[in-house]
Design a protein around this motif. Structure first.
Motif, short mmCIF file in Angstrom:
data_model
loop_
_atom_site.label_atom_id
_atom_site.label_comp_id
_atom_site.label_asym_id
_atom_site.label_seq_id
_atom_site.Cartn_x
_atom_site.Cartn_y
_atom_site.Cartn_z
N VAL A 2 -8.46 -88.23 63.09
CA VAL A 2 -7.43 -89.05 62.44
C VAL A 2 -8.10 -90.35 61.98
O VAL A 2 -8.89 -90.92 62.71
CB VAL A 2 -6.29 -89.37 63.44
CG1 VAL A 2 -5.31 -90.38 62.86
CG2 VAL A 2 -5.56 -88.08 63.83
N VAL A 3 -7.78 -90.79 60.76
CA VAL A 3 -8.36 -92.02 60.22
C VAL A 3 -7.44 -93.19 60.55
O VAL A 3 -6.22 -93.10 60.36
CB VAL A 3 -8.53 -91.92 58.69
CG1 VAL A 3 -9.10 -93.21 58.13
CG2 VAL A 3 -9.40 -90.73 58.33
N ALA A 4 -8.01 -94.28 61.05
CA ALA A 4 -7.22 -95.49 61.28
C ALA A 4 -6.86 -96.08 59.93
O ALA A 4 -7.74 -96.47 59.16
CB ALA A 4 -8.03 -96.50 62.09
N GLU A 5 -5.57 -96.12 59.63
CA GLU A 5 -5.16 -96.60 58.30
C GLU A 5 -3.70 -97.04 58.34
O GLU A 5 -3.00 -96.83 59.31
CB GLU A 5 -5.32 -95.49 57.25
CG GLU A 5 -4.46 -94.28 57.55
CD GLU A 5 -4.64 -93.14 56.54
OE1 GLU A 5 -5.27 -93.34 55.49
OE2 GLU A 5 -4.13 -92.03 56.82
N THR A 6 -3.27 -97.66 57.24
CA THR A 6 -1.87 -98.01 57.06
C THR A 6 -1.26 -97.01 56.10
O THR A 6 -1.81 -96.76 55.03
CB THR A 6 -1.73 -99.43 56.48
OG1 THR A 6 -2.34 -100.35 57.37
CG2 THR A 6 -0.27 -99.79 56.30
N ARG A 7 -0.14 -96.42 56.51
CA ARG A 7 0.54 -95.45 55.65
C ARG A 7 1.94 -95.95 55.33
O ARG A 7 2.48 -96.83 55.99
CB ARG A 7 0.60 -94.07 56.32
CG ARG A 7 -0.79 -93.48 56.59
CD ARG A 7 -0.73 -92.16 57.33
NE ARG A 7 -0.29 -91.03 56.50
CZ ARG A 7 -1.09 -90.31 55.73
NH1 ARG A 7 -2.38 -90.57 55.67
NH2 ARG A 7 -0.60 -89.30 55.02
N SER B 288 -0.99 -92.37 52.46
CA SER B 288 -1.98 -93.39 52.77
C SER B 288 -1.81 -94.59 51.85
O SER B 288 -1.63 -94.43 50.64
CB SER B 288 -3.39 -92.82 52.62
OG SER B 288 -4.33 -93.82 52.95
N GLN B 289 -1.80 -95.81 52.40
CA GLN B 289 -1.70 -97.00 51.57
C GLN B 289 -3.01 -97.76 51.53
O GLN B 289 -3.47 -98.15 50.47
CB GLN B 289 -0.56 -97.90 52.06
CG GLN B 289 0.80 -97.28 51.74
CD GLN B 289 1.94 -98.23 51.97
OE1 GLN B 289 1.86 -99.13 52.81
NE2 GLN B 289 3.03 -98.04 51.25
N ARG B 290 -3.58 -97.97 52.68
CA ARG B 290 -4.93 -98.55 52.69
C ARG B 290 -5.59 -98.26 54.03
O ARG B 290 -4.91 -98.14 55.05
CB ARG B 290 -4.90 -100.06 52.42
CG ARG B 290 -4.04 -100.85 53.38
CD ARG B 290 -3.93 -102.30 52.87
NE ARG B 290 -2.73 -102.94 53.35
CZ ARG B 290 -2.62 -103.59 54.49
NH1 ARG B 290 -3.65 -103.69 55.30
NH2 ARG B 290 -1.49 -104.15 54.84
N SER B 291 -6.90 -98.15 53.98
CA SER B 291 -7.60 -97.88 55.24
C SER B 291 -7.72 -99.21 55.99
O SER B 291 -7.70 -100.28 55.38
CB SER B 291 -8.99 -97.31 54.97
OG SER B 291 -9.75 -98.26 54.26
N LYS B 292 -7.77 -99.13 57.29
CA LYS B 292 -7.80 -100.33 58.12
C LYS B 292 -9.17 -100.99 57.96
O LYS B 292 -10.17 -100.50 58.45
CB LYS B 292 -7.56 -99.93 59.58
CG LYS B 292 -7.16 -101.07 60.47
CD LYS B 292 -5.66 -101.17 60.62
CE LYS B 292 -5.29 -102.41 61.42
NZ LYS B 292 -3.86 -102.68 61.35
N GLU B 293 -9.19 -102.08 57.19
CA GLU B 293 -10.46 -102.78 56.99
C GLU B 293 -10.87 -103.43 58.31
O GLU B 293 -10.12 -103.41 59.28
CB GLU B 293 -10.36 -103.80 55.86
CG GLU B 293 -9.32 -104.88 56.07
CD GLU B 293 -7.91 -104.47 55.62
OE1 GLU B 293 -7.26 -105.29 54.97
OE2 GLU B 293 -7.46 -103.34 55.94
N GLU B 294 -12.01 -104.03 58.32
CA GLU B 294 -12.50 -104.72 59.52
C GLU B 294 -11.40 -105.63 60.05
O GLU B 294 -10.63 -106.20 59.29
CB GLU B 294 -13.72 -105.58 59.15
CG GLU B 294 -14.97 -104.76 58.82
CD GLU B 294 -15.36 -103.85 59.98
OE1 GLU B 294 -15.69 -104.38 61.05
OE2 GLU B 294 -15.30 -102.61 59.81
N ALA B 295 -11.35 -105.74 61.36
CA ALA B 295 -10.32 -106.59 61.97
C ALA B 295 -10.34 -107.98 61.30
O ALA B 295 -11.40 -108.56 61.10
CB ALA B 295 -10.59 -106.73 63.45
N HIS B 296 -9.13 -108.44 60.92
CA HIS B 296 -9.00 -109.75 60.28
C HIS B 296 -9.47 -110.85 61.21
O HIS B 296 -9.23 -110.79 62.41
CB HIS B 296 -7.53 -110.01 59.97
CG HIS B 296 -7.13 -109.55 58.62
ND1 HIS B 296 -7.61 -110.11 57.47
CD2 HIS B 296 -6.28 -108.56 58.24
CE1 HIS B 296 -7.08 -109.50 56.44
NE2 HIS B 296 -6.28 -108.55 56.86
#
Ligand code: ADP
Ligand code: MG
Length: 502
Positions: free
Chosen positions: A253-258, A269-277
């Motif tokens: 499973v890919v860590a992402e925002t859906r 899928s809306q965007r993949s979870k970029e590096e922690a802010h």
């Protein structure tokens, strides 16, 4: 081995819920907080537009509403807390940072019970609440459909926003629905927020993963931009299946925002979870820290009204109503309060001296009768503005219920009387007399009606004598018609049976 297999692919779900608080003014300035304002950039001022040299001032009403929410959810309330700056850049955020709370939320370690996902209504599941904190909302961007420009409306910028975070204690879409609905109802009861999801006043974000083979938590996916509780629940159920199929086929499973696509009934899928802010949090230097004595918190606690679950329990105890009726009176407080007024009139019946007073053994039936009429009839006649301006007082409503109880009036007659009561405000007694709607239960008067029906319908009479029950129904129906709808059907049935010798 067996227990490990059992733990595999169990859903693990946690919620983050943002709610716009219902306050007169914004979080740090005196611009109006009006979610219904349609004119863009109307409720703005130098403070919420972050002009240089302006300073924020804490909105006391907002702080109290968050504490009240925390108390309603059995949280511990911080005695000392402070605001922090959460730094990021986006055009809807005038200051370039959001004033929020990070290290010290106002409320922590709460619980809310929801019905367990099974048949037993008394079985409950405990959802732990990690924290509730106070922050400010951002403005709204509106993008040109052709992509040429974007517009920004700062009416919402700086509106007090409450964020609730739960532990990952949910296991299904049904759980998520139950929690979101109960939380929404509590917020309305305590007046913290209108919590309307369609208006964006409540925004639910779901975090969801499936456990690994060893029972440890898997990679989580975040679902955002859900605009209804139904969408939140559906997205959870969809995502459980999607992740399970991925894992079973050996795909991680890919860590992402859906998001939720209502047409496809699927998460997308809306965007993949970029590096922690890195939000570079630090204490807000322009605001003082907050300190609450236990007595402050005690004073706020006194403002807690009866909460939905307490109301359900009380309605069951006090009126013995069925679950479905109780749910209606809990969700619709105005209707439930009216029912309670009617019921208290039914108990203090001295006022209605002209009617015989039903004994205590009949109270349960009276309450159920009142509940039926309030739910079906009152609903029909209520205006958009509620029940406050209705011409039908609980006294006269109770009066009518007792007349139905005594069979002084039939149920269709009662509907006609109510219709008139709503129009004219006249008493049931007056309307029944004037319209001659009273039900006839006097067997002397109904005797001749039955005689006429028997002589006019020899065939059904024969059939009934041979044992055909349907013919009895038919004869009662004919007698009702003969009496112009005013004969008491039970009395008519008795007379027919007596005359036909059964
Ligand atoms: P993050 O660091 O990604 O913000 P948090 O630990 O702050 O994660 O939790 C955010 C939300 O995600 C909470 O509601 C929490 O209950 C939920 N959560 C945490 N871990 C998981 C997981 N493995 N699966 C599903 N939800 C989770
Ligand atoms: Mg987090």
């Amino acid at each position: 081995m067996a227990s490990k297999l059992y733990m595999k692919y169990q859903p693990v779900i946690g919620l983050e819920i943002h709610t716009a608080l219902k306050t007169q003014t914004k979080m740090f300035c005196d611009s109006l907080n009006d979610p219904d304002e349609k004119r863009p950039n109307w409720n703005i001022c130098p403070v919420c537009l972050a002009h240089p040299g302006t300073l924020p001032v804490i909105n006391e009403e907002a702080v109290k509403k968050v504490i009240l929410t925390g108390l309603a959810l059995n949280c511990s309330i911080a005695h000392d807390t402070f605001f922090e700056r959460k730094n990021y850049f986006y055009p809807d955020l005038p200051k370039g940072y959001q004033i929020s709370q990070y290290q010290k939320p106002l409320c922590q370690n709460g619980v809310l019970e929801i019905p367990n996902n099974n048949q037993n209504p008394d079985s409950k599941k405990i959802i732990r609440i990690t924290r509730i904190h106070l922050e400010e909302d951002a403005g709204r961007l509106q993008h040109d459909p052709l992509g040429d420009f974007s517009l920004v409306d700062y009416n919402r910028a700086g509106v007090p926003l409450m964020e609730l975070v739960t532990e990952p204690d949910f296991t299904s879409g049904q759980d998520v629905r139950a929690f979101a609905e109960e939380y929404q109802l509590i917020l309305k009861y305590i007046g913290a927020s209108d919590a309307d999801m369609e208006k964006g006043l409540m925004r639910v974000e779901v975090n969801i993963s499936l456990t690994n083979a060893d029972g440890s938590y898997g990679t989580k996916v975040e679902i955002k931009n859900l605009n209804s509780i139904a969408a939140a629940a559906a997205s959870v159920d969809y995502e459980i299946t999607r992740q399970k199929e991925l894992l079973e086929s050996g795909t991680p499973v890919v860590a992402e925002t859906r998001g939720w696509d209502e047409n496809k009934k699927a998460t997308v899928s809306q965007r993949s979870k970029e590096e922690a802010h890195d939000y570079r949090y630090f204490p807000e230097p322009d605001l003082p820290p907050l300190h609450f004595e236990s007595s402050h918190i005690g004073l706020i606690k006194q403002k807690l009204p009866e909460l939905p679950q307490a109301r359900r329990d009380r309605f069951k105890e006090q009126y013995s109503l069925p679950e479905a009726d109780i749910e209606i009176f809990t969700a619709d407080k105005v209707l439930g309060n009216y029912f309670e007024h009617v019921s208290s009139e039914l108990l203090s019946f001295e006022k209605l001296t002209h009617l015989e007073r039903p004994g205590a053994e009949h109270h349960e039936r009276l309450f159920k009768l009142a509940s039926n009429y309030v739910i079906t009839e009152l609903q029909k006649h209520r205006t958009a503005s509620g029940l406050e301006d209705t011409r039908v007082t609980p006294e006269s409503f109770a009066d009518l219920v007792v007349r139905v109880f005594h069979k002084q009036i039939s149920s269709s007659g009662a509907q006609a009387v109510l219709e008139d009561m709503f129009k004219t405000g006249a008493s049931p007694e007056h309307i029944i007399k004037e319209k001659d709607l009273g039900q006839v239960s006097d067997s002397g008067q109904l005797d001749s009606v039955v005689d006429a029906v028997i002589s006019a319908n020899p065939k059904p009479v024969e059939d009934y004598k041979k044992g055909k029950e349907a013919s009895l129904k038919f004869l009662i129906g004919m007698a009702m018609r003969e009496s112009k709808g005013k004969g008491n059907p039970q009395v008519l049935e008795e007379i027919i049976k007596r005359k036909l010798g059964s």
